[in-house]
Design a protein around this motif. Structure first.
Motif, PDB file in Angstrom:
ATOM      1  N   ILE A   1     -12.324   3.096 -11.297  1.00  0.00           N
ATOM      2  CA  ILE A   1     -10.823   2.895 -10.734  1.00  0.00           C
ATOM      3  C   ILE A   1     -10.743   1.874  -9.889  1.00  0.00           C
ATOM      4  CG2 ILE A   1      -8.885   4.120  -9.766  1.00  0.00           C
ATOM      5  CD1 ILE A   1     -10.238   6.854 -10.597  1.00  0.00           C
TER       6      ILE A   1
ATOM      7  N   CYS B   1      -6.003   1.684  -7.540  1.00  0.00           N
ATOM      8  CA  CYS B   1      -5.089   2.548  -7.767  1.00  0.00           C
ATOM      9  C   CYS B   1      -3.872   2.811  -6.875  1.00  0.00           C
ATOM     10  CB  CYS B   1      -5.723   3.794  -8.206  1.00  0.00           C
ATOM     11  SG  CYS B   1      -4.812   5.282  -8.538  1.00  0.00           S
TER      12      CYS B   1
ATOM     13  N   LYS C   1      -0.241   4.938  -6.487  1.00  0.00           N
ATOM     14  CA  LYS C   1       0.608   6.022  -6.887  1.00  0.00           C
ATOM     15  C   LYS C   1       1.577   6.342  -5.842  1.00  0.00           C
ATOM     16  CE  LYS C   1       1.761   9.323  -9.838  1.00  0.00           C
ATOM     17  NZ  LYS C   1       2.672   9.068 -10.962  1.00  0.00           N
TER      18      LYS C   1
ATOM     19  N   SER D   1     -10.059   2.284  -4.983  1.00  0.00           N
ATOM     20  CA  SER D   1     -11.072   2.178  -5.927  1.00  0.00           C
ATOM     21  C   SER D   1     -12.198   3.005  -5.562  1.00  0.00           C
ATOM     22  CB  SER D   1     -11.293   0.728  -5.841  1.00  0.00           C
ATOM     23  OG  SER D   1     -10.276  -0.471  -5.680  1.00  0.00           O
TER      24      SER D   1
ATOM     25  N   CYS E   1      -4.842  11.432 -11.770  1.00  0.00           N
ATOM     26  CA  CYS E   1      -4.541  10.034 -12.418  1.00  0.00           C
ATOM     27  C   CYS E   1      -5.927   9.773 -13.107  1.00  0.00           C
ATOM     28  CB  CYS E   1      -4.548   8.944 -11.285  1.00  0.00           C
ATOM     29  SG  CYS E   1      -3.109   9.161 -10.318  1.00  0.00           S
TER      30      CYS E   1
ATOM     31  N   MET F   1      -0.972   6.255 -13.003  1.00  0.00           N
ATOM     32  CA  MET F   1      -0.911   5.183 -11.994  1.00  0.00           C
ATOM     33  C   MET F   1       0.152   4.549 -12.073  1.00  0.00           C
ATOM     34  SD  MET F   1      -4.910   4.428 -12.076  1.00  0.00           S
ATOM     35  CE  MET F   1      -4.665   3.264 -13.414  1.00  0.00           C
TER      36      MET F   1
ATOM     37  N   GLY G   1      -3.117  -0.338 -11.170  1.00  0.00           N
ATOM     38  CA  GLY G   1      -4.427  -0.360 -10.968  1.00  0.00           C
ATOM     39  C   GLY G   1      -5.086  -0.068 -12.434  1.00  0.00           C
TER      40      GLY G   1
ATOM     41  N   LEU H   1      -7.797   1.778 -14.787  1.00  0.00           N
ATOM     42  CA  LEU H   1      -8.791   2.975 -15.069  1.00  0.00           C
ATOM     43  C   LEU H   1      -9.502   2.750 -16.461  1.00  0.00           C
ATOM     44  CD1 LEU H   1      -9.175   6.081 -14.742  1.00  0.00           C
ATOM     45  CD2 LEU H   1      -7.456   6.785 -16.070  1.00  0.00           C
TER      46      LEU H   1
ATOM     47  N   SER I   1      -4.087  -3.211 -15.014  1.00  0.00           N
ATOM     48  CA  SER I   1      -2.887  -3.619 -14.149  1.00  0.00           C
ATOM     49  C   SER I   1      -2.661  -5.129 -14.762  1.00  0.00           C
ATOM     50  CB  SER I   1      -3.522  -3.875 -13.031  1.00  0.00           C
ATOM     51  OG  SER I   1      -3.172  -2.944 -11.960  1.00  0.00           O
TER      52      SER I   1
ATOM     53  N   SER J   1       0.595  -0.739 -13.901  1.00  0.00           N
ATOM     54  CA  SER J   1      -0.441  -0.425 -14.861  1.00  0.00           C
ATOM     55  C   SER J   1       0.178  -0.383 -16.196  1.00  0.00           C
ATOM     56  CB  SER J   1      -0.908   0.863 -14.361  1.00  0.00           C
ATOM     57  OG  SER J   1      -1.708   0.996 -13.316  1.00  0.00           O
TER      58      SER J   1
END
Ligand code: ADP
Ligand code: MG
Length: 252
Positions: free
Chosen positions: A6, A9, A11, A23, A48, A55, A58, A60, A70, A76
């Protein structure tokens, strides 16, 4: 091999920034524990990671495959449903409140996902489920319904259900918080056994000595940020940040 990555991120819920530039990366066989006060964003991070929440910003990535990436503005975007469906097969999530289907037997709770989602042969899935139930000490309970089981037994069923999908990584969100103290130990033991078998796991927990013993890496979150992270003995026994010291002080 990184099972999960990750990157950065972010949110928000409305104006509430719940995750700020988080991260984390988890290699095969690693156990990462996340600790921190209530409201710090631990569950949102797991949600997430397991695609139960999206998110805002970021990346994933599971096993090198992007679920979300991203753009240049840090926003994202997620891959299409078919790719997400494939990615979802890589992980399992064990909730605080077990989340078993109340009107399904133990056996059906465990076997339905691999049969319906995994499209695997019934006989094979049932045979594997019996092995998992034996491992969880629940061989006698395959026809029982969740309400006939203790909280600890229900949680062991939900761990078996997650394992039945053969995940590459397992997430636990406070797996013992809904249990009486005398039932907590049996669940922690199951998770320790999985760690000994090199199951890759991310565990949100308030059990500090368990986290120290079972983890390769500990992350302390507060207010949506990672305040401190590192080797378990360092973070738990010798925290550097005042906020970590204050949080851990509550457990002494
Ligand atoms: P933790 O698991 O560390 O206790 P959570 O991730 O549950 O923290 O919550 C972090 C913050 O996000 C809290 O302020 C919580 O109120 C808020 N939050 C969580 N889920 C939602 C949601 N679905 N809608 C709005 N706010 C939410
Ligand atoms: Mg939570």
């Amino acid at each position: 091999m990184k099972v999960l990555e990750i990157n950065h991120c972010n949110k928000k819920f409305g104006d509430n920034e719940v995750l700020k530039d988080i991260s984390l990366s988890v290699s095969e066989g690693q156990v990462v524990s996340i600790i921190g006060p209530s409201g710090s964003g631990k569950s949102t991070l797991l949600r997430c990671a397991t695609l139960l929440e999206t998110m805002d910003g970021g990346d994933l990535i599971y096993l090198g495959n992007y679920a979300a990436k991203s753009d240049d503005n840090g926003v994202s975007s997620y891959v299409d449903e078919n790719k997400l469906r494939e990615i979802k097969k890589h992980f399992g999530l064990v909730f605080q409140n077990f989340n078993l289907f109340p009107h399904y037997s133990v056996m059906k709770n465990i076997t339905e996902p691999p049969i319906l989602i995994g499209k695997r042969p019934k006989e094979e899935v049932f045979a594997e489920a019996r092995v998992l139930l034996a491992k969880m000490g629940l061989s006698e309970k395959e026809d029982a319904y969740p309400h006939q089981l203790s909280g600890g037994q229900q949680q062991r069923v939900s761990i078996a259900r997650a394992l039945a999908m053969k995940p590459k990584i397992l997430f636990f969100d406070e797996p013992t918080s809904a249990l009486d103290p005398e039932l907590t130990g049996e669940i922690l033991k199951v998770i320790k056994d999985l760690a000994a078998e090199h199951m890759t796991m991310v565990i949100v927990t308030h059990e500090m000595s368990f986290a120290r013993d079972v983890s390769n890496h500990i992350i302390f979150m507060d207010g949506g940020v990672i305040v401190e992270e590192g080797a378990p003995e360092e973070v738990i026994n010798n925290p550097k940040q005042e906020r970590t010291k204050a949080f851990l002080g509550r457990f002494q």
